[in-house]
Design a protein around this motif. Structure first.
Motif, short mmCIF file in Angstrom:
data_model
loop_
_atom_site.label_atom_id
_atom_site.label_comp_id
_atom_site.label_asym_id
_atom_site.label_seq_id
_atom_site.Cartn_x
_atom_site.Cartn_y
_atom_site.Cartn_z
N LEU A 1 0.83 -1.21 0.00
CA LEU A 1 0.00 0.00 0.00
C LEU A 1 0.86 1.26 0.00
N THR A 2 1.93 1.23 0.77
CA THR A 2 2.83 2.38 0.81
C THR A 2 3.49 2.60 -0.54
N ALA A 3 3.96 1.53 -1.17
CA ALA A 3 4.62 1.64 -2.47
C ALA A 3 3.66 2.15 -3.54
N ALA A 4 2.39 1.74 -3.46
CA ALA A 4 1.40 2.17 -4.44
C ALA A 4 0.80 3.54 -4.10
N GLY A 5 1.11 4.06 -2.94
CA GLY A 5 0.61 5.39 -2.56
C GLY A 5 -0.86 5.43 -2.21
N LEU A 6 -1.41 4.31 -1.73
CA LEU A 6 -2.83 4.28 -1.37
C LEU A 6 -2.97 4.43 0.14
N ASP A 7 -3.55 5.53 0.56
CA ASP A 7 -3.79 5.81 1.97
C ASP A 7 -5.20 5.38 2.33
N LEU A 8 -5.33 4.31 3.11
CA LEU A 8 -6.66 3.80 3.44
C LEU A 8 -7.47 4.80 4.24
N GLU A 9 -6.80 5.62 5.04
CA GLU A 9 -7.53 6.59 5.87
C GLU A 9 -8.19 7.68 5.04
N SER A 10 -7.70 7.89 3.84
CA SER A 10 -8.26 8.94 2.99
C SER A 10 -9.48 8.47 2.21
N LEU A 11 -9.78 7.18 2.25
CA LEU A 11 -10.94 6.64 1.52
C LEU A 11 -12.23 6.95 2.27
N PRO A 12 -13.35 7.05 1.57
CA PRO A 12 -14.62 7.43 2.21
C PRO A 12 -14.97 6.58 3.42
N LYS A 13 -14.80 5.28 3.34
CA LYS A 13 -15.11 4.39 4.46
C LYS A 13 -13.89 3.58 4.88
N GLY A 14 -12.73 4.13 4.62
CA GLY A 14 -11.52 3.44 4.99
C GLY A 14 -11.38 2.12 4.28
N ILE A 15 -10.95 1.11 5.02
CA ILE A 15 -10.73 -0.20 4.43
C ILE A 15 -12.03 -0.87 4.01
N ARG A 16 -13.16 -0.36 4.49
CA ARG A 16 -14.47 -0.92 4.14
C ARG A 16 -15.07 -0.27 2.89
N THR A 17 -14.34 0.59 2.24
CA THR A 17 -14.82 1.25 1.03
C THR A 17 -14.95 0.23 -0.11
N SER A 18 -16.09 0.25 -0.78
CA SER A 18 -16.29 -0.64 -1.93
C SER A 18 -15.48 -0.14 -3.12
N VAL A 19 -15.04 -1.07 -3.93
CA VAL A 19 -14.27 -0.70 -5.12
C VAL A 19 -15.06 0.23 -6.02
N ARG A 20 -16.36 0.03 -6.11
CA ARG A 20 -17.19 0.87 -6.98
C ARG A 20 -17.19 2.33 -6.52
N ASP A 21 -16.82 2.58 -5.26
CA ASP A 21 -16.80 3.95 -4.74
C ASP A 21 -15.43 4.61 -4.84
#
Length: 339
Positions: free
Chosen positions: A141-161
Motif C-alpha cells: 500500500l505504501t509503495a502504491a501510494g494508497l492511503d486507506l484513511e483517505s478513503l470514504p469508508k476506509g478499508i471498508r470502502t467498496s471498489v465501486r466507490d
C-alpha cells in the motif's frame, strides 16, 4: 537466469504475436535494464495489451525472441509468470466492484501466504504468518501510494466507490504483494485527468526507483521522458505515417513501427509493426476475455494460437490489405480467452 536480486532485465528482438486474422504486433525490439520504467505506447487495438501479456509469459509469441530476468520466452513462460505480476488488466487482473478494499487485500494476502511462500513459511505459528501478511500488505500500500484513511469508508470502502486513480493504486498494491520482479500495468492513463496521470506516473517511477522493473501500457508517455524506455506499437502503416511533430519526445520514433528505447531515453526504429485502426477507450480482452490456468494468486498462461511458419502468400496478402491491424490484436486476445 541473471543474478539481479530484484528487478528483471527485459530484452526482445523481432518479437511478435499473431492471431487468426493477422499480427497483433511484430518486430518489437527492447532492451531494458533491471529497475527500468518501460512505457508501451500505441492506440487502442494496436497490440499493446498483447505485448504486455506476451512479455509476462501469458501469451505465446509467434516470432522473434525475448527474455525476462534471463528466462527465454516462450520456452520458460511458466517461470516468467512466477516472477511477474499484472495490474489493471481487464478480464485478467481486475478489481471486483462488489468487494471492499479490505476484502481484496485479505484475499490477496491469503493467496500469497498459501501459494506464494515456502513450505517452511506455512509451518510457522499463525500469529507470525499474520504479522508477515500485514507487513506485506502495508508495504504494498505504501509503495502504491494508497492511503486507506483517505478513503470514504476506509478499508471498508467498496471498489465501486473508488476514484479511478485510487482503483489503479489498489490494483498495483495487490500485484506488489507477491513481490514481483516485473510489474506490468495496462492502460495506465485511461480516463485520468492530467493531474491524475502525473500521479500515476510518479507512482510507477517510484516503484522503478525502488528496484522493480515496471512495464506500463499507455496512450501517451509521461511528459518528462527522462529514464523511460519507450516502445511503440504501430497505429498506421509506415507509408502513411507522418513525420514526427516538433514537440515529440526524443525517445520516440515513427508510430508505424515497433520501436525500442534505452534507459537514457534514446530509441531506434526496429521495422514495421502491426498496422492498427484502433478506436475506443481501451484495448482489453473484451473480444474474448483472457482467463487464468495457474494456482490461485497467479495469472495464467493464455497462449495465442499461431503457425510457426507463415505462408508467403498469406504474408503478402496481409501487407496488401492491411490485416496486420486491430483485428490481429483482437483475435489474439480472443484466442487467449478460449484457451
Amino acid at each position: 537466469m541473471d543474478s539481479t536480486p530484484h528487478g528483471a532485465a527485459v530484452t526482445a528482438a523481432g518479437f511478435g504475436v499473431k492471431g487468426p486474422r493477422g499480427w497483433a504486433f511484430r518486430n518489437i525490439d527492447l532492451d531494458a535494464a533491471p529497475g527500468s520504467l518501460i512505457a508501451v505506447q500505441g492506440p487502442s487495438g494496436s497490440g499493446r495489451t498483447c505485448l504486455l501479456l506476451a512479455l509476462t509469459g501469458r501469451m505465446k509469441s509467434a516470432e522473434g525472441t525475448a527474455e525476462v530476468g534471463g528466462l527465454p520466452l516462450p520456452k520458460k513462460k511458466a517461470a516468467v509468470r512466477s516472477v511477474t505480476a499484472l495490474a489493471h488488466v481487464p478480464g485478467v487482473a481486475e478489481l471486483d466492484p462488489a468487494l471492499t478494499v479490505g476484502e481484496h487485500l485479505r484475499e490477496r494476502a491469503l493467496l500469497q501466504g498459501r501459494f506464494g511462500g515456502s513450505l517452511r513459511a506455512l509451518l510457522r505459528p499463525r500469529h507470525e504468518r499474520r504479522a508477515a501478511a500485514r507487513a506485506l500488505v502495508d508495504a504494498a500500500l505504501t509503495a502504491a501510494g494508497l492511503d486507506l484513511e483517505s478513503l470514504p469508508k476506509g478499508i471498508r470502502t467498496s471498489v465501486r466507490d473508488l476514484e479511478r486513480l485510487e482503483a489503479l493504486r489498489l490494483s498495483v498494491a495487490l500485484a506488489l504483494i507477491g513481490g514481483p520482479r516485473l510489474l506490468a500495468v495496462d492502460d495506465i492513463d485511461l480516463k485520468l485527468s492530467d493531474d491524475e496521470r502525473a500521479g500515476a506516473w510518479a507512482m510507477l517511477r517510484g516503484l522503478a526507483a525502488a528496484g522493480t522493473t515496471v512495464l506500463a501500457v499507455c496512450s501517451e508517455p509521461p511528459r518528462d521522458g527522462e529514464s523511460v524506455v519507450l516502445v511503440r506499437t504501430g497505429g498506421r502503416r509506415e507509408a502513411d505515417a507522418p513525420e514526427d511533430a516538433p514537440g515529440d519526445s526524443p525517445a520516440t520514433t515513427d508510430a508505424a513501427t515497433g520501436t525500442v528505447g534505452t534507459a537514457d531515453g534514446n530509441s531506434r526504429n526496429s521495422g514495421n509493426s502491426g498496422n492498427s485502426r484502433g478506436n475506443g477507450d481501451s484495448e482489453s480482452p473484451a473480444a474474448g476475455a483472457a482467463t487464468t490456468d495457474t494456482a490461485p494468486g497467479k495469472t495464467g498462461d493464455a497462449p495465442a494460437s499461431s503457425k510457426a511458419d507463415e505462408d508467403p502468400a498469406d504474408s503478402a496478402h496481409d501487407k496488401q490489405d492491411g490485416t496486420d491491424d486491430e483485428e490481429g490484436a483482437a483475435d489474439a486476445l480472443a484466442e487467449a480467452g478460449r484457451s
